[in-house]
Design a protein around this motif. Sequence first.
Motif, PDB file in Angstrom:
ATOM      1  N   PRO A 247      43.614  58.101  28.288  1.00  0.00           N
ATOM      2  CA  PRO A 247      42.214  57.544  28.711  1.00  0.00           C
ATOM      3  C   PRO A 247      42.313  56.346  28.953  1.00  0.00           C
ATOM      4  O   PRO A 247      42.852  55.307  28.563  1.00  0.00           O
ATOM      5  CB  PRO A 247      41.666  58.092  27.153  1.00  0.00           C
ATOM      6  N   HIS A 315      44.629  62.988  18.678  1.00  0.00           N
ATOM      7  CA  HIS A 315      44.231  62.468  20.204  1.00  0.00           C
ATOM      8  C   HIS A 315      43.835  61.102  20.022  1.00  0.00           C
ATOM      9  O   HIS A 315      42.635  60.683  19.321  1.00  0.00           O
ATOM     10  CB  HIS A 315      43.449  63.421  21.125  1.00  0.00           C
ATOM     11  N   ILE A 317      42.074  58.237  21.449  1.00  0.00           N
ATOM     12  CA  ILE A 317      41.129  58.250  22.840  1.00  0.00           C
ATOM     13  C   ILE A 317      40.788  56.847  22.966  1.00  0.00           C
ATOM     14  O   ILE A 317      40.067  56.505  24.026  1.00  0.00           O
ATOM     15  CB  ILE A 317      39.838  58.953  22.311  1.00  0.00           C
ATOM     16  N   ALA A 341      38.505  61.529  27.736  1.00  0.00           N
ATOM     17  CA  ALA A 341      39.463  61.728  26.582  1.00  0.00           C
ATOM     18  C   ALA A 341      40.086  63.160  26.736  1.00  0.00           C
ATOM     19  O   ALA A 341      41.200  63.484  26.161  1.00  0.00           O
ATOM     20  CB  ALA A 341      38.531  61.733  25.229  1.00  0.00           C
TER      21      ALA A 341
END
Length: 382
Positions: A247, A315, A317, A341
């Motif tokens: 991202p 994850h 982001i 994202a």
Amino acid sequence: MMRRALYLTCALALSLLPTGARAQIPMPSGIPNPLSGAAGQAPKPAKADPLARAQARVDAIKAQLAALREIASWASTNRTELWKLYSDSLANLVQARAAIRKGEAPYQEPKGFEIEPVVVTSASTYPGAASTYTVQTVPPDNFYLHTRVQFPDPWVALKKRLTVTYNIYPEAYLPMATTYQNATNAIFQAYSYSLTVLAKIDTFRSRVVGLALPPGRYYVSCVVSTYDYPRDYMVSLGLFRVEGKLPGTVKSYPPRHAGWYRTYDPQVKLDDFKATVKGKTISLSGAFTRVKFEKGKKVSPAQFEAVAESGDNRHVILRFSQPITGEKNKFGGKPFTVSDANLPPGTYTLRLTVATEHPSSDSKWAYLTGSKSDKTVSITVP
């Protein structure tokens, strides 16, 4: 064979060191410089002189040959010095142990204890010896560290206990082949203890998930050690590359590994944290306090990391640094808006961590440490 592989790994590390002489080698072009005339005047056409051009090429090749001799001499000297350093260190170790344990048999390196270079791959299975000599490329978020070790036969019979530690470093820090790996500079650490030697040759593995490493080159070290005294250990080093898209709000390396931050006398506190979702865009905002902030005194910036967690999936982001301008600090706006994202639809626990580095005390001799604070909120991505 495996000890030879360790030497090859050290040679690889040496080959990565900068060589200033390389940039100073003149190239045999023989082409005149068009900017050599006076300013504002067009250069006068010069008649080609084949003999002068050939002589210029010969001179340039001689200069390259001289530079190559210097590089060869430098490499030979470094190899000799490294070998002397290893020999002297081993001699000091033997003497120290002999002085501490008087009357006992002198220390001997355990025969049959060998380790291969760390192999980094996207697969969970050990790829084989051929891959230990190839720099592997892995994605930013999910890969494995493998180390194959050979043990002495008596260790197998005794089921000797071991500890195995992995550290990952950005390429700005090159670890040394010692049991003390300066984990202060590590951005990832995995530690396993009370492992048991059950086979002559065994492979250890550690999975790295959700670290979100920016593309580039990284070093990894592995230390395999025993519990007995004197402690026996072997060190393995490795090199790998990361390629893949992150991202746009992930702009820095991960903070130091989690075990480095202090759990007492924290100097940063995350007071408030909110997250709003509009379509696929996530906006973060809130406030934090820098404890013991002194006006006019330069302090380390705040490091933010936002992670969306769902089950075992993690994850990253958002990750970047922001200057600390006072005791009370707010954050939000464009830098904290995540639009790419690429999270699958579902409900996530969004964890925001704010961390900062600081001296461990007010003394000018204080070592560097850090504090961190985090909060979680629940979000739903449509």
